[in-house]
Design an enzyme around this catalytic site. Structure first.
Site, PDB file in Angstrom:
ATOM      1  N   GLY A 116      -5.797  50.394  26.164  1.00 31.64           N
ATOM      2  CA  GLY A 116      -6.485  49.786  27.309  1.00 31.64           C
ATOM      3  C   GLY A 116      -6.359  48.273  27.358  1.00 31.64           C
ATOM      4  N   ALA A 117      -5.703  47.687  26.345  1.00 33.65           N
ATOM      5  CA  ALA A 117      -5.575  46.219  26.312  1.00 33.65           C
ATOM      6  C   ALA A 117      -4.586  45.714  27.360  1.00 33.65           C
ATOM      7  CB  ALA A 117      -5.136  45.756  24.926  1.00 33.65           C
ATOM      8  N   GLY A 118      -3.686  46.591  27.799  1.00 38.87           N
ATOM      9  CA  GLY A 118      -2.734  46.196  28.843  1.00 38.87           C
ATOM     10  C   GLY A 118      -1.283  46.177  28.381  1.00 38.87           C
ATOM     11  N   LYS A 119      -0.985  46.872  27.283  1.00 41.82           N
ATOM     12  CA  LYS A 119       0.387  46.869  26.761  1.00 41.82           C
ATOM     13  C   LYS A 119       1.377  47.446  27.774  1.00 41.82           C
ATOM     14  CE  LYS A 119      -0.827  49.432  23.274  1.00 41.82           C
ATOM     15  NZ  LYS A 119      -2.257  49.583  23.646  1.00 41.82           N
ATOM     16  N   SER A 120       1.052  48.630  28.313  1.00 41.95           N
ATOM     17  CA  SER A 120       1.982  49.274  29.257  1.00 41.95           C
ATOM     18  C   SER A 120       2.160  48.417  30.499  1.00 41.95           C
ATOM     19  CB  SER A 120       1.481  50.644  29.713  1.00 41.95           C
ATOM     20  OG  SER A 120       1.099  51.402  28.630  1.00 41.95           O
ATOM     21  N   THR A 121       1.051  47.861  30.992  1.00 40.18           N
ATOM     22  CA  THR A 121       1.116  47.045  32.207  1.00 40.18           C
ATOM     23  C   THR A 121       2.043  45.860  31.972  1.00 40.18           C
ATOM     24  OG1 THR A 121      -1.177  47.649  32.648  1.00 40.18           O
ATOM     25  CG2 THR A 121      -0.295  45.773  33.884  1.00 40.18           C
ATOM     26  N   ARG A 134       0.055  62.237  31.437  1.00 42.70           N
ATOM     27  CA  ARG A 134      -0.921  61.889  32.478  1.00 42.70           C
ATOM     28  C   ARG A 134      -0.228  61.996  33.826  1.00 42.70           C
ATOM     29  NH1 ARG A 134      -2.126  56.345  29.281  1.00 42.70           N
ATOM     30  NH2 ARG A 134      -3.449  57.210  27.648  1.00 42.70           N
ATOM     31  N   ARG A 140      -9.349  53.191  34.461  1.00 41.02           N
ATOM     32  CA  ARG A 140      -8.018  53.813  34.432  1.00 41.02           C
ATOM     33  C   ARG A 140      -8.123  55.315  34.681  1.00 41.02           C
ATOM     34  NH1 ARG A 140      -4.252  53.015  29.192  1.00 41.02           N
ATOM     35  NH2 ARG A 140      -5.373  54.858  28.489  1.00 41.02           N
ATOM     36  N   ARG A 178     -10.980  56.039  21.456  1.00 36.79           N
ATOM     37  CA  ARG A 178     -10.168  54.838  21.693  1.00 36.79           C
ATOM     38  C   ARG A 178     -10.986  53.572  21.462  1.00 36.79           C
ATOM     39  NH1 ARG A 178      -6.745  58.410  23.828  1.00 36.79           N
ATOM     40  NH2 ARG A 178      -4.672  57.690  24.474  1.00 36.79           N
ATOM     41  N   ASN A 191      -5.289  39.364  26.918  1.00 36.68           N
ATOM     42  CA  ASN A 191      -4.994  39.740  28.310  1.00 36.68           C
ATOM     43  C   ASN A 191      -6.271  39.709  29.145  1.00 36.68           C
ATOM     44  OD1 ASN A 191      -3.987  40.829  30.684  1.00 36.68           O
ATOM     45  ND2 ASN A 191      -3.937  42.926  29.890  1.00 36.68           N
ATOM     46  N   ASP A 192      -6.609  38.493  29.591  1.00 36.69           N
ATOM     47  CA  ASP A 192      -7.757  38.338  30.490  1.00 36.69           C
ATOM     48  C   ASP A 192      -7.183  38.312  31.907  1.00 36.69           C
ATOM     49  OD1 ASP A 192     -10.109  37.753  31.694  1.00 36.69           O
ATOM     50  OD2 ASP A 192     -10.587  35.997  30.494  1.00 36.69           O
TER      51      ASP A 192
HETATM   52  N1  LIG Z   1       2.565  54.589  15.646  1.00 35.93           N
HETATM   53  C1  LIG Z   1       2.883  54.855  16.901  1.00 35.93           C
HETATM   54  N2  LIG Z   1       1.984  54.635  17.862  1.00 35.93           N
HETATM   55  C2  LIG Z   1       2.371  54.903  19.141  1.00 35.93           C
HETATM   56  C3  LIG Z   1       3.642  55.392  19.481  1.00 35.93           C
HETATM   57  N3  LIG Z   1       3.690  55.561  20.817  1.00 35.93           N
HETATM   58  C4  LIG Z   1       2.506  55.165  21.289  1.00 35.93           C
HETATM   59  N4  LIG Z   1       1.698  54.770  20.298  1.00 35.93           N
HETATM   60  C5  LIG Z   1       0.329  54.246  20.357  1.00 35.93           C
HETATM   61  O1  LIG Z   1      -0.559  55.319  20.561  1.00 35.93           O
HETATM   62  C6  LIG Z   1      -1.729  54.829  21.196  1.00 35.93           C
HETATM   63  C7  LIG Z   1      -2.118  55.750  22.335  1.00 35.93           C
HETATM   64  O2  LIG Z   1      -1.121  55.720  23.313  1.00 35.93           O
HETATM   65  P1  LIG Z   1      -1.372  56.474  24.707  1.00 35.93           P
HETATM   66  O3  LIG Z   1      -1.827  57.862  24.450  1.00 35.93           O
HETATM   67  O4  LIG Z   1      -0.151  56.299  25.549  1.00 35.93           O
HETATM   68  O5  LIG Z   1      -2.641  55.724  25.315  1.00 35.93           O
HETATM   69  P2  LIG Z   1      -2.860  54.262  25.892  1.00 35.93           P
HETATM   70  O6  LIG Z   1      -2.383  53.266  24.865  1.00 35.93           O
HETATM   71  O7  LIG Z   1      -4.324  54.206  26.114  1.00 35.93           O
HETATM   72  O8  LIG Z   1      -2.072  54.164  27.161  1.00 35.93           O
HETATM   73  C8  LIG Z   1      -1.409  53.401  21.631  1.00 35.93           C
HETATM   74  O9  LIG Z   1      -2.014  52.514  20.701  1.00 35.93           O
HETATM   75  C9  LIG Z   1       0.088  53.304  21.515  1.00 35.93           C
HETATM   76  O10 LIG Z   1       0.528  51.994  21.194  1.00 35.93           O
HETATM   77  C10 LIG Z   1       4.566  55.613  18.412  1.00 35.93           C
HETATM   78  O11 LIG Z   1       5.702  56.032  18.586  1.00 35.93           O
HETATM   79  N5  LIG Z   1       4.128  55.331  17.165  1.00 35.93           N
HETATM   80  N1  LIG Z   2      -5.342  41.501  33.032  1.00 35.69           N
HETATM   81  C1  LIG Z   2      -5.843  42.621  33.552  1.00 35.69           C
HETATM   82  N2  LIG Z   2      -6.899  42.559  34.395  1.00 35.69           N
HETATM   83  C2  LIG Z   2      -7.425  43.690  34.913  1.00 35.69           C
HETATM   84  N3  LIG Z   2      -6.990  44.933  34.664  1.00 35.69           N
HETATM   85  C3  LIG Z   2      -5.953  45.068  33.828  1.00 35.69           C
HETATM   86  C4  LIG Z   2      -5.328  43.926  33.234  1.00 35.69           C
HETATM   87  N4  LIG Z   2      -4.321  44.356  32.444  1.00 35.69           N
HETATM   88  C5  LIG Z   2      -4.317  45.716  32.542  1.00 35.69           C
HETATM   89  N5  LIG Z   2      -5.276  46.136  33.378  1.00 35.69           N
HETATM   90  C6  LIG Z   2      -5.642  47.533  33.702  1.00 35.69           C
HETATM   91  O1  LIG Z   2      -6.307  48.037  32.548  1.00 35.69           O
HETATM   92  C7  LIG Z   2      -5.953  49.395  32.305  1.00 35.69           C
HETATM   93  C8  LIG Z   2      -5.363  49.515  30.893  1.00 35.69           C
HETATM   94  O2  LIG Z   2      -4.075  48.902  30.865  1.00 35.69           O
HETATM   95  P1  LIG Z   2      -2.829  49.636  30.200  1.00 35.69           P
HETATM   96  O3  LIG Z   2      -1.625  48.825  30.508  1.00 35.69           O
HETATM   97  O4  LIG Z   2      -2.808  51.075  30.565  1.00 35.69           O
HETATM   98  O5  LIG Z   2      -3.227  49.469  28.647  1.00 35.69           O
HETATM   99  P2  LIG Z   2      -2.558  50.045  27.320  1.00 35.69           P
HETATM  100  O6  LIG Z   2      -1.135  50.378  27.632  1.00 35.69           O
HETATM  101  O7  LIG Z   2      -2.680  48.940  26.330  1.00 35.69           O
HETATM  102  O8  LIG Z   2      -3.380  51.236  26.940  1.00 35.69           O
HETATM  103  C9  LIG Z   2      -4.966  49.792  33.394  1.00 35.69           C
HETATM  104  O9  LIG Z   2      -5.677  50.499  34.390  1.00 35.69           O
HETATM  105  C10 LIG Z   2      -4.442  48.461  33.925  1.00 35.69           C
HETATM  106  O10 LIG Z   2      -4.093  48.538  35.281  1.00 35.69           O
END
Ligand SMILES: Nc1nc2c(ncn2[C@@H]2O[C@H](COP(=O)(O)OP(=O)(O)O)[C@@H](O)[C@H]2O)c(=O)[nH]1
Ligand SMILES: Nc1ncnc2c1ncn2[C@@H]1O[C@H](COP(=O)(O)OP(=O)(O)O)[C@@H](O)[C@H]1O
Length: 220
Positions: free
Chosen positions: A35-40, A65, A158, A169, A192-193
């Protein structure tokens, strides 16, 4: 075309055929609480620099999802398939997060590096610890939320997690936020603010590697 037989992790660096060459640019590890915003952030990066970065597609036993694609976001597999792959030595690292298995296969990194792209791994902190025992030598970047409150709000908004998963989580996030403070673990910690500001910091942290690839691309 160089024939590639991946026997050990060292081979991941040998796409130019020389056994110990630091051939390409360094891979990038993005870690930090769910939820920190890695994917975004990484999606923004891959959109702006599609000829520079490539995503390491992990395997997971969690369900896709809505909107996620098999082979693009993850390889969605059963526990049996994943365990067989691990037992067979196909993974660089693997971990259990929130009750599901996740792992980076050698092929996932190899696929990206074979295209001469900077490989980005999105992995949890167990993955970071494990990758540190290999010779992949990535740049480690931690993406952190501004606070637990904001993290919870973003995760809830989300709308991807059940209440039970959300709590798992959030608990993992507390540990992760402490881990990110351990000296020497990460090369950069980005809070990530504001999204644009965080993205700017991410690009800045990767500038040197981006320029390396641009230079190679221009000369080829
Ligand atoms: N160790 C490890 N962690 C992973 C891998 N792929 C994803 N993750 C981590 O698993 C956690 C959960 O990922 P996900 O289910 O996609 O949820 P989200 O991070 O909330 O979007 C996150 O902290 C990811 O960084 C992997 O291949 N190896
Ligand atoms: N800087 C930001 N401000 C507001 N919302 C954000 C920000 N960065 C990400 N989000 C939102 O927060 C949620 C979590 O981000 P996401 O990229 O899925 O996190 P992660 O991959 O670390 O789990 C998503 O719904 C995304 O759109």
């Amino acid at each position: 075309m160089e024939r590639w037989i991946p026997q050990n992790l060292l081979d991941l660096k040998c796409i130019d055929g020389s056994p110990h060459a630091m051939a390409g640019p360094r891979p990038v590890v993005l870690s930090g609480p769910s939820g920190a915003g890695k994917s975004t952030l990484l999606k923004k990066l891959m959109k702006e620099y599609d000829s520079i970065f490539g995503f390491s597609v992990s395997h997971t036993t969690r369900n896709p999802r809505p909107g996620e694609e098999n082979g693009k976001d993850y390889h969605y597999v059963t526990r049996e398939t994943m365990q067989a792959g691990i037992d067979n030595g196909e993974f660089i690292e693997n971990a259990v997060f929130s009750g599901n298995m996740y792992g980076t296969s050698k092929a996932a990194v190899q696929d990206v590096q074979a295209k001469n792209l900077i490989c980005i791994l999105d992995i949890d902190m167990q993955g970071v610890r494990n990758i540190k025992t290999t010779d992949l030598n990535p740049i480690y970047i931690s993406i952190q939320p501004p606070s637990m409150e904001v993290l919870e709000k973003r995760l809830r908004e989300r709308k991807t997690e059940s209440e039970e998963n959300l709590q798992k989580r959030l608990n993992a996030a507390k540990v992760d936020m402490q881990f990110s403070k351990e000296p020497g673990v990460f090369d950069a910690i980005i809070v990530n603010d504001n999204l644009e500001e965080a993205y700017g910091q991410l690009k800045n942290a990767l500038l040197e590697e981006i320029n390396k690839v641009k230079k190679v691309n221009m000369s080829s």
